[in-house]
Design a protein around this motif. Sequence first.
Motif, PDB file in Angstrom:
ATOM      1  N   GLY A 137     -25.130  66.507  23.831  1.00  0.00           N
ATOM      2  CA  GLY A 137     -24.632  66.196  25.169  1.00  0.00           C
ATOM      3  C   GLY A 137     -25.446  65.124  25.862  1.00  0.00           C
ATOM      4  O   GLY A 137     -26.131  64.325  25.229  1.00  0.00           O
ATOM      5  N   THR A 138     -25.362  65.129  27.177  1.00  0.00           N
ATOM      6  CA  THR A 138     -26.084  64.135  27.963  1.00  0.00           C
ATOM      7  C   THR A 138     -27.479  64.643  28.291  1.00  0.00           C
ATOM      8  O   THR A 138     -27.756  65.844  28.204  1.00  0.00           O
ATOM      9  N   VAL A 139     -28.369  63.725  28.662  1.00  0.00           N
ATOM     10  CA  VAL A 139     -29.751  64.081  28.957  1.00  0.00           C
ATOM     11  C   VAL A 139     -30.081  63.730  30.402  1.00  0.00           C
ATOM     12  O   VAL A 139     -29.479  62.848  30.998  1.00  0.00           O
ATOM     13  N   ALA A 140     -31.030  64.450  30.967  1.00  0.00           N
ATOM     14  CA  ALA A 140     -31.538  64.170  32.309  1.00  0.00           C
ATOM     15  C   ALA A 140     -32.753  63.257  32.172  1.00  0.00           C
ATOM     16  O   ALA A 140     -33.559  63.417  31.252  1.00  0.00           O
ATOM     17  N   LEU A 141     -32.877  62.293  33.076  1.00  0.00           N
ATOM     18  CA  LEU A 141     -33.980  61.346  33.029  1.00  0.00           C
ATOM     19  C   LEU A 141     -34.692  61.282  34.369  1.00  0.00           C
ATOM     20  O   LEU A 141     -34.093  61.550  35.419  1.00  0.00           O
ATOM     21  N   GLU A 142     -35.970  60.885  34.331  1.00  0.00           N
ATOM     22  CA  GLU A 142     -36.676  60.605  35.574  1.00  0.00           C
ATOM     23  C   GLU A 142     -35.925  59.491  36.292  1.00  0.00           C
ATOM     24  O   GLU A 142     -35.408  58.582  35.663  1.00  0.00           O
ATOM     25  N   GLY A 143     -35.866  59.588  37.606  1.00  0.00           N
ATOM     26  CA  GLY A 143     -35.118  58.607  38.392  1.00  0.00           C
ATOM     27  C   GLY A 143     -33.802  59.155  38.895  1.00  0.00           C
ATOM     28  O   GLY A 143     -33.150  58.546  39.736  1.00  0.00           O
ATOM     29  N   MET A 144     -33.395  60.302  38.370  1.00  0.00           N
ATOM     30  CA  MET A 144     -32.191  60.971  38.864  1.00  0.00           C
ATOM     31  C   MET A 144     -32.555  61.807  40.086  1.00  0.00           C
ATOM     32  O   MET A 144     -33.685  62.287  40.193  1.00  0.00           O
ATOM     33  N   THR A 145     -31.592  61.988  40.985  1.00  0.00           N
ATOM     34  CA  THR A 145     -31.805  62.916  42.094  1.00  0.00           C
ATOM     35  C   THR A 145     -31.798  64.327  41.524  1.00  0.00           C
ATOM     36  O   THR A 145     -31.434  64.541  40.360  1.00  0.00           O
ATOM     37  N   ASP A 146     -32.170  65.316  42.328  1.00  0.00           N
ATOM     38  CA  ASP A 146     -32.181  66.703  41.850  1.00  0.00           C
ATOM     39  C   ASP A 146     -30.805  67.137  41.356  1.00  0.00           C
ATOM     40  O   ASP A 146     -30.686  67.753  40.298  1.00  0.00           O
ATOM     41  N   GLY A 147     -29.760  66.818  42.126  1.00  0.00           N
ATOM     42  CA  GLY A 147     -28.400  67.178  41.729  1.00  0.00           C
ATOM     43  C   GLY A 147     -27.974  66.482  40.448  1.00  0.00           C
ATOM     44  O   GLY A 147     -27.336  67.079  39.576  1.00  0.00           O
ATOM     45  N   GLU A 148     -28.319  65.201  40.325  1.00  0.00           N
ATOM     46  CA  GLU A 148     -28.001  64.449  39.107  1.00  0.00           C
ATOM     47  C   GLU A 148     -28.750  65.034  37.912  1.00  0.00           C
ATOM     48  O   GLU A 148     -28.193  65.177  36.828  1.00  0.00           O
ATOM     49  N   ILE A 157     -22.263  55.424  41.131  1.00  0.00           N
ATOM     50  CA  ILE A 157     -22.822  54.162  40.645  1.00  0.00           C
ATOM     51  C   ILE A 157     -21.842  53.049  41.014  1.00  0.00           C
ATOM     52  O   ILE A 157     -20.865  52.793  40.302  1.00  0.00           O
ATOM     53  N   VAL A 158     -22.135  52.418  42.162  1.00  0.00           N
ATOM     54  CA  VAL A 158     -21.220  51.429  42.732  1.00  0.00           C
ATOM     55  C   VAL A 158     -21.876  50.062  42.891  1.00  0.00           C
ATOM     56  O   VAL A 158     -21.279  49.042  42.564  1.00  0.00           O
ATOM     57  N   THR A 159     -23.104  50.026  43.356  1.00  0.00           N
ATOM     58  CA  THR A 159     -23.757  48.760  43.667  1.00  0.00           C
ATOM     59  C   THR A 159     -24.649  48.302  42.512  1.00  0.00           C
ATOM     60  O   THR A 159     -24.942  49.066  41.586  1.00  0.00           O
ATOM     61  N   ASP A 164     -29.141  49.214  38.650  1.00  0.00           N
ATOM     62  CA  ASP A 164     -30.564  48.997  38.374  1.00  0.00           C
ATOM     63  C   ASP A 164     -31.313  50.318  38.247  1.00  0.00           C
ATOM     64  O   ASP A 164     -32.182  50.471  37.392  1.00  0.00           O
ATOM     65  N   ARG A 165     -30.971  51.283  39.095  1.00  0.00           N
ATOM     66  CA  ARG A 165     -31.630  52.592  39.047  1.00  0.00           C
ATOM     67  C   ARG A 165     -31.323  53.292  37.724  1.00  0.00           C
ATOM     68  O   ARG A 165     -32.231  53.838  37.070  1.00  0.00           O
ATOM     69  N   VAL A 166     -30.060  53.261  37.303  1.00  0.00           N
ATOM     70  CA  VAL A 166     -29.688  53.865  36.021  1.00  0.00           C
ATOM     71  C   VAL A 166     -30.432  53.165  34.892  1.00  0.00           C
ATOM     72  O   VAL A 166     -31.081  53.813  34.059  1.00  0.00           O
ATOM     73  N   THR A 171     -34.733  52.419  30.606  1.00  0.00           N
ATOM     74  CA  THR A 171     -35.845  51.647  30.024  1.00  0.00           C
ATOM     75  C   THR A 171     -37.170  52.389  30.159  1.00  0.00           C
ATOM     76  O   THR A 171     -38.009  52.297  29.262  1.00  0.00           O
ATOM     77  N   ASP A 172     -37.352  53.138  31.238  1.00  0.00           N
ATOM     78  CA  ASP A 172     -38.564  53.957  31.368  1.00  0.00           C
ATOM     79  C   ASP A 172     -38.614  55.016  30.260  1.00  0.00           C
ATOM     80  O   ASP A 172     -39.661  55.247  29.650  1.00  0.00           O
ATOM     81  N   ALA A 173     -37.467  55.653  29.991  1.00  0.00           N
ATOM     82  CA  ALA A 173     -37.412  56.669  28.934  1.00  0.00           C
ATOM     83  C   ALA A 173     -37.670  56.039  27.566  1.00  0.00           C
ATOM     84  O   ALA A 173     -38.377  56.622  26.730  1.00  0.00           O
ATOM     85  N   ILE A 174     -37.131  54.854  27.338  1.00  0.00           N
ATOM     86  CA  ILE A 174     -37.373  54.159  26.065  1.00  0.00           C
ATOM     87  C   ILE A 174     -38.861  53.871  25.916  1.00  0.00           C
ATOM     88  O   ILE A 174     -39.444  54.103  24.855  1.00  0.00           O
ATOM     89  N   GLU A 175     -39.481  53.387  26.971  1.00  0.00           N
ATOM     90  CA  GLU A 175     -40.901  53.051  26.928  1.00  0.00           C
ATOM     91  C   GLU A 175     -41.746  54.290  26.632  1.00  0.00           C
ATOM     92  O   GLU A 175     -42.642  54.260  25.788  1.00  0.00           O
ATOM     93  N   ILE A 176     -41.441  55.390  27.302  1.00  0.00           N
ATOM     94  CA  ILE A 176     -42.181  56.643  27.078  1.00  0.00           C
ATOM     95  C   ILE A 176     -42.012  57.109  25.638  1.00  0.00           C
ATOM     96  O   ILE A 176     -42.984  57.469  24.970  1.00  0.00           O
ATOM     97  N   MET A 177     -40.781  57.083  25.139  1.00  0.00           N
ATOM     98  CA  MET A 177     -40.537  57.549  23.773  1.00  0.00           C
ATOM     99  C   MET A 177     -41.163  56.619  22.742  1.00  0.00           C
ATOM    100  O   MET A 177     -41.646  57.084  21.707  1.00  0.00           O
ATOM    101  N   SER A 178     -41.176  55.319  23.010  1.00  0.00           N
ATOM    102  CA  SER A 178     -41.798  54.405  22.044  1.00  0.00           C
ATOM    103  C   SER A 178     -43.309  54.598  22.020  1.00  0.00           C
ATOM    104  O   SER A 178     -43.934  54.509  20.960  1.00  0.00           O
ATOM    105  N   GLN A 179     -43.908  54.897  23.166  1.00  0.00           N
ATOM    106  CA  GLN A 179     -45.345  55.188  23.203  1.00  0.00           C
ATOM    107  C   GLN A 179     -45.654  56.477  22.448  1.00  0.00           C
ATOM    108  O   GLN A 179     -46.674  56.563  21.752  1.00  0.00           O
ATOM    109  N   GLU A 180     -44.788  57.476  22.584  1.00  0.00           N
ATOM    110  CA  GLU A 180     -44.976  58.719  21.838  1.00  0.00           C
ATOM    111  C   GLU A 180     -44.885  58.469  20.335  1.00  0.00           C
ATOM    112  O   GLU A 180     -45.642  59.054  19.557  1.00  0.00           O
TER     113      GLU A 180
END
Length: 186
Positions: A137-148, A157-159, A164-166, A171-180
């Motif tokens: 399924g889908t995953v939750a990422l840092e940068g999401m609101t609590d509800g998201e 996701i309109v503007t 950019d937030r999405v 990209t933050d998740a990619i960076e973290i996983m590549s460092q791991e």
Amino acid sequence: FSIAHAHITICSLNSLSMTMRSSNFSIVAIGSIVLNLEVSAFSQDTHSDRISRNCLRAISDDPDYIEAASKFKVVTCMSPACCKKRDRFGLDDLATFGALFGRAQKDAPMVEVEEVPCLGACQKGPVVAIEHKEFDGTVALEGMTDGEFDARVFYNIVTEEDADRVWGSVTDAIEIMSQEEEEEEE
């Protein structure tokens, strides 16, 4: 309306074959090559060098980054409810997809961006979710609101800032996983 600049960037992809046009750009993909022609009427500066550098960095530099990025997929909802909400904001049906596809091509072309029929959050649309090959399924990422975060879907996701937030979360998740990955190799 006059064109301030145009540029072409060629990136490699594995499994995309499509043509997409939006009010700000046109992307043509054939087999494993993506030709991205971006036209902007508002910007006087040329940023094609930066885009080309990002594209080449993502393709050729860090194998851990490439491996981590290739496990992500951005999915945009194309349900009638999300399309109607885009229309209310004066956006075409492919606006959300186009915004995220364009960002992926600039920063990490190995990240898939795909349309899906419905993500089940119609009242909060247009919505975007992130999938990862190692999770169901889908995953939750840092940068999401609590509800998201609880729903594992980005809402409204309109503007460009929303896109950019999405993308920043991806990209933050990619960076973290590549460092791991790097740490596991050491």
